[in-house]
Design a protein around this motif. Structure first.
Motif, PDB file in Angstrom:
ATOM      1  N   GLU A   1      -3.218  -7.442  23.560  1.00 23.32           N
ATOM      2  CA  GLU A   1      -3.348  -8.649  23.003  1.00 23.32           C
ATOM      3  C   GLU A   1      -2.945  -8.193  21.502  1.00 23.32           C
ATOM      4  OE1 GLU A   1      -7.052 -11.314  23.288  1.00 23.32           O
ATOM      5  OE2 GLU A   1      -7.151 -10.297  25.151  1.00 23.32           O
ATOM      6  N   PRO A   2      -1.635  -8.610  21.021  1.00 24.83           N
ATOM      7  CA  PRO A   2      -1.320  -7.996  19.899  1.00 24.83           C
ATOM      8  C   PRO A   2      -2.050  -8.915  18.701  1.00 24.83           C
ATOM      9  CG  PRO A   2       0.461  -8.088  21.341  1.00 24.83           C
ATOM     10  CD  PRO A   2      -0.716  -8.503  21.992  1.00 24.83           C
ATOM     11  N   GLU A   3      -2.128 -10.053  18.980  1.00 23.37           N
ATOM     12  CA  GLU A   3      -2.842 -11.031  18.110  1.00 23.37           C
ATOM     13  C   GLU A   3      -4.230 -10.640  17.679  1.00 23.37           C
ATOM     14  OE1 GLU A   3      -3.275 -12.816  22.331  1.00 23.37           O
ATOM     15  OE2 GLU A   3      -1.523 -12.148  21.358  1.00 23.37           O
ATOM     16  N   LEU A   4      -4.848 -10.140  18.955  1.00 25.83           N
ATOM     17  CA  LEU A   4      -6.065  -9.571  18.505  1.00 25.83           C
ATOM     18  C   LEU A   4      -6.211  -8.276  17.587  1.00 25.83           C
ATOM     19  CD1 LEU A   4      -9.050  -9.871  19.145  1.00 25.83           C
ATOM     20  CD2 LEU A   4      -8.768  -8.321  21.182  1.00 25.83           C
ATOM     21  N   GLN A   5      -5.352  -7.538  17.763  1.00 20.44           N
ATOM     22  CA  GLN A   5      -5.278  -6.454  16.872  1.00 20.44           C
ATOM     23  C   GLN A   5      -4.879  -6.762  15.489  1.00 20.44           C
ATOM     24  OE1 GLN A   5      -1.932  -3.651  17.867  1.00 20.44           O
ATOM     25  NE2 GLN A   5      -3.299  -1.786  17.314  1.00 20.44           N
ATOM     26  N   GLU A   6      -3.749  -7.961  15.503  1.00 16.36           N
ATOM     27  CA  GLU A   6      -3.828  -8.340  13.909  1.00 16.36           C
ATOM     28  C   GLU A   6      -4.991  -8.743  13.428  1.00 16.36           C
ATOM     29  OE1 GLU A   6      -0.883 -11.764  11.871  1.00 16.36           O
ATOM     30  OE2 GLU A   6      -0.258 -10.828  13.704  1.00 16.36           O
ATOM     31  N   GLN A   7      -5.795  -9.714  14.070  1.00 14.67           N
ATOM     32  CA  GLN A   7      -7.060 -10.230  13.713  1.00 14.67           C
ATOM     33  C   GLN A   7      -7.891  -9.254  13.208  1.00 14.67           C
ATOM     34  OE1 GLN A   7      -8.298 -12.645  16.927  1.00 14.67           O
ATOM     35  NE2 GLN A   7      -7.205 -14.415  16.489  1.00 14.67           N
ATOM     36  N   ILE A   8      -8.131  -8.102  14.049  1.00 15.44           N
ATOM     37  CA  ILE A   8      -8.894  -7.029  13.535  1.00 15.44           C
ATOM     38  C   ILE A   8      -8.443  -6.269  12.353  1.00 15.44           C
ATOM     39  CG2 ILE A   8      -9.637  -4.726  14.326  1.00 15.44           C
ATOM     40  CD1 ILE A   8     -11.035  -6.968  15.836  1.00 15.44           C
ATOM     41  N   GLN A   9      -7.374  -6.120  11.897  1.00 15.95           N
ATOM     42  CA  GLN A   9      -6.609  -5.701  10.993  1.00 15.95           C
ATOM     43  C   GLN A   9      -7.038  -6.399   9.729  1.00 15.95           C
ATOM     44  OE1 GLN A   9      -2.642  -5.010  11.660  1.00 15.95           O
ATOM     45  NE2 GLN A   9      -2.845  -3.059  12.576  1.00 15.95           N
ATOM     46  N   GLN A  10      -6.997  -8.096   9.940  1.00 15.05           N
ATOM     47  CA  GLN A  10      -7.367  -8.773   8.777  1.00 15.05           C
ATOM     48  C   GLN A  10      -8.824  -8.772   8.527  1.00 15.05           C
ATOM     49  OE1 GLN A  10      -5.774 -12.494  10.366  1.00 15.05           O
ATOM     50  NE2 GLN A  10      -3.704 -12.021   9.824  1.00 15.05           N
ATOM     51  N   GLN A  11      -9.604  -8.707   9.512  1.00  8.72           N
ATOM     52  CA  GLN A  11     -11.071  -8.729   9.469  1.00  8.72           C
ATOM     53  C   GLN A  11     -11.467  -7.070   8.702  1.00  8.72           C
ATOM     54  OE1 GLN A  11     -13.135  -9.694  13.072  1.00  8.72           O
ATOM     55  NE2 GLN A  11     -15.076  -9.436  12.169  1.00  8.72           N
ATOM     56  N   GLN A  12     -10.617  -6.127   8.998  1.00 11.41           N
ATOM     57  CA  GLN A  12     -10.999  -4.803   8.287  1.00 11.41           C
ATOM     58  C   GLN A  12     -10.766  -5.007   6.938  1.00 11.41           C
ATOM     59  OE1 GLN A  12      -8.742  -2.332  11.042  1.00 11.41           O
ATOM     60  NE2 GLN A  12     -10.881  -1.136  11.354  1.00 11.41           N
ATOM     61  N   HIS A  13      -9.543  -5.625   6.600  1.00 13.03           N
ATOM     62  CA  HIS A  13      -9.204  -5.729   5.169  1.00 13.03           C
ATOM     63  C   HIS A  13     -10.090  -6.713   4.425  1.00 13.03           C
ATOM     64  CE1 HIS A  13      -6.498  -6.242   1.748  1.00 13.03           C
ATOM     65  NE2 HIS A  13      -6.448  -7.444   1.875  1.00 13.03           N
ATOM     66  N   ALA A  14     -10.648  -7.733   5.043  1.00 15.98           N
ATOM     67  CA  ALA A  14     -11.723  -8.564   4.455  1.00 15.98           C
ATOM     68  C   ALA A  14     -12.902  -7.752   4.238  1.00 15.98           C
ATOM     69  CB  ALA A  14     -11.991  -9.645   5.478  1.00 15.98           C
ATOM     70  N   TYR A  15     -13.296  -6.921   5.067  1.00 12.99           N
ATOM     71  CA  TYR A  15     -14.595  -6.038   4.816  1.00 12.99           C
ATOM     72  C   TYR A  15     -14.291  -5.100   3.570  1.00 12.99           C
ATOM     73  CZ  TYR A  15     -16.653  -7.394   9.503  1.00 12.99           C
ATOM     74  OH  TYR A  15     -17.102  -7.867  10.365  1.00 12.99           O
ATOM     75  N   ARG A  16     -13.042  -4.687   3.377  1.00 18.62           N
ATOM     76  CA  ARG A  16     -12.906  -3.536   2.461  1.00 18.62           C
ATOM     77  C   ARG A  16     -12.907  -4.340   0.966  1.00 18.62           C
ATOM     78  NH1 ARG A  16      -9.331  -1.366   6.137  1.00 18.62           N
ATOM     79  NH2 ARG A  16      -7.601  -2.760   5.382  1.00 18.62           N
ATOM     80  N   LEU A  17     -12.086  -5.606   1.018  1.00 19.84           N
ATOM     81  CA  LEU A  17     -12.213  -6.452  -0.067  1.00 19.84           C
ATOM     82  C   LEU A  17     -13.896  -6.749  -0.367  1.00 19.84           C
ATOM     83  CD1 LEU A  17      -9.362  -8.767   0.263  1.00 19.84           C
ATOM     84  CD2 LEU A  17      -9.251  -6.877  -1.221  1.00 19.84           C
ATOM     85  N   SER A  18     -14.456  -7.260   0.448  1.00 17.40           N
ATOM     86  CA  SER A  18     -15.731  -7.533   0.381  1.00 17.40           C
ATOM     87  C   SER A  18     -16.835  -6.459  -0.302  1.00 17.40           C
ATOM     88  CB  SER A  18     -16.532  -7.896   1.668  1.00 17.40           C
ATOM     89  OG  SER A  18     -17.895  -8.400   1.252  1.00 17.40           O
ATOM     90  N   HIS A  19     -16.539  -5.259   0.108  1.00 16.10           N
ATOM     91  CA  HIS A  19     -17.347  -3.965  -0.237  1.00 16.10           C
ATOM     92  C   HIS A  19     -16.781  -3.811  -1.569  1.00 16.10           C
ATOM     93  CE1 HIS A  19     -18.894  -0.040   0.261  1.00 16.10           C
ATOM     94  NE2 HIS A  19     -18.281   0.346  -0.175  1.00 16.10           N
ATOM     95  N   GLN A  20     -15.501  -4.135  -1.854  1.00 17.04           N
ATOM     96  CA  GLN A  20     -14.837  -3.405  -3.162  1.00 17.04           C
ATOM     97  C   GLN A  20     -15.547  -4.495  -4.340  1.00 17.04           C
ATOM     98  OE1 GLN A  20     -10.633  -3.765  -3.613  1.00 17.04           O
ATOM     99  NE2 GLN A  20     -10.772  -2.345  -5.447  1.00 17.04           N
ATOM    100  N   TYR A  21     -15.723  -5.828  -3.984  1.00 13.70           N
ATOM    101  CA  TYR A  21     -16.123  -6.716  -4.889  1.00 13.70           C
ATOM    102  C   TYR A  21     -17.568  -6.389  -5.195  1.00 13.70           C
ATOM    103  CZ  TYR A  21     -17.580 -11.244  -6.724  1.00 13.70           C
ATOM    104  OH  TYR A  21     -18.362 -12.063  -7.438  1.00 13.70           O
ATOM    105  N   GLY A  22     -18.331  -6.014  -3.961  1.00 10.24           N
ATOM    106  CA  GLY A  22     -19.834  -5.789  -4.304  1.00 10.24           C
ATOM    107  C   GLY A  22     -19.978  -4.494  -5.022  1.00 10.24           C
ATOM    108  N   ARG A  23     -19.148  -3.584  -5.127  1.00 14.44           N
ATOM    109  CA  ARG A  23     -19.330  -2.471  -5.664  1.00 14.44           C
ATOM    110  C   ARG A  23     -18.893  -2.708  -7.360  1.00 14.44           C
ATOM    111  NH1 ARG A  23     -18.807   3.021  -3.811  1.00 14.44           N
ATOM    112  NH2 ARG A  23     -17.575   3.398  -5.787  1.00 14.44           N
ATOM    113  N   GLN A  24     -17.903  -3.767  -7.489  1.00 14.20           N
ATOM    114  CA  GLN A  24     -17.449  -4.178  -8.937  1.00 14.20           C
ATOM    115  C   GLN A  24     -18.500  -4.868  -9.589  1.00 14.20           C
ATOM    116  OE1 GLN A  24     -14.009  -6.168  -8.203  1.00 14.20           O
ATOM    117  NE2 GLN A  24     -12.629  -4.289  -8.530  1.00 14.20           N
ATOM    118  N   GLN A  25     -19.430  -5.749  -8.949  1.00 15.27           N
ATOM    119  CA  GLN A  25     -20.569  -6.568  -9.029  1.00 15.27           C
ATOM    120  C   GLN A  25     -21.565  -5.511  -9.500  1.00 15.27           C
ATOM    121  OE1 GLN A  25     -18.719  -9.179  -9.970  1.00 15.27           O
ATOM    122  NE2 GLN A  25     -20.696 -10.475  -9.565  1.00 15.27           N
ATOM    123  N   LEU A  26     -21.917  -4.530  -8.708  1.00 13.49           N
ATOM    124  CA  LEU A  26     -22.886  -3.657  -8.956  1.00 13.49           C
ATOM    125  C   LEU A  26     -22.727  -2.890 -10.294  1.00 13.49           C
ATOM    126  CD1 LEU A  26     -25.515  -2.311  -8.173  1.00 13.49           C
ATOM    127  CD2 LEU A  26     -24.526  -0.877  -6.811  1.00 13.49           C
TER     128      LEU A  26
END
Length: 90
Positions: free
Chosen positions: A34-59
């Protein structure tokens, strides 16, 4: 709607390493077919990275604020001397 919520739950468990070995294997097979599922996972990983980076900046900003207060406000002069005494040049 329910299917997408189930997919999201499975994806989160998989990405966080919390999926059972069987569920992880099935999810990996779905990623292949399911290529669309793979794309969703990549987007979710990107969202996790952005969230983690934002949290580090706030801290970091909070730590900078605490540092600024402790080392500039007169009421913390005793603490400042204590810290500089411990970590100062000898």
């Amino acid at each position: 709607m329910r299917t997408s919520l189930n997919n999201l739950k499975l994806a989160e468990e998989y990405l966080k390493g919390q999926a059972t070995p069987g569920d992880a294997l099935l999810f990996e097979a779905r990623l292949i077919i399911e290529p669309e599922l793979q794309e969703q996972i990549q987007q979710q990983q990107h969202a996790y990275r952005l969230s983690h980076q934002y949290g580090r900046q706030q801290l970091k900003a909070q730590l900078e604020e605490v540092h600024e207060r402790l080392f500039t406000l007169p009421r913390y002069a005793g603490f400042r001397r204590l810290v500089l005494g411990i970590f100062g040049k000898r």
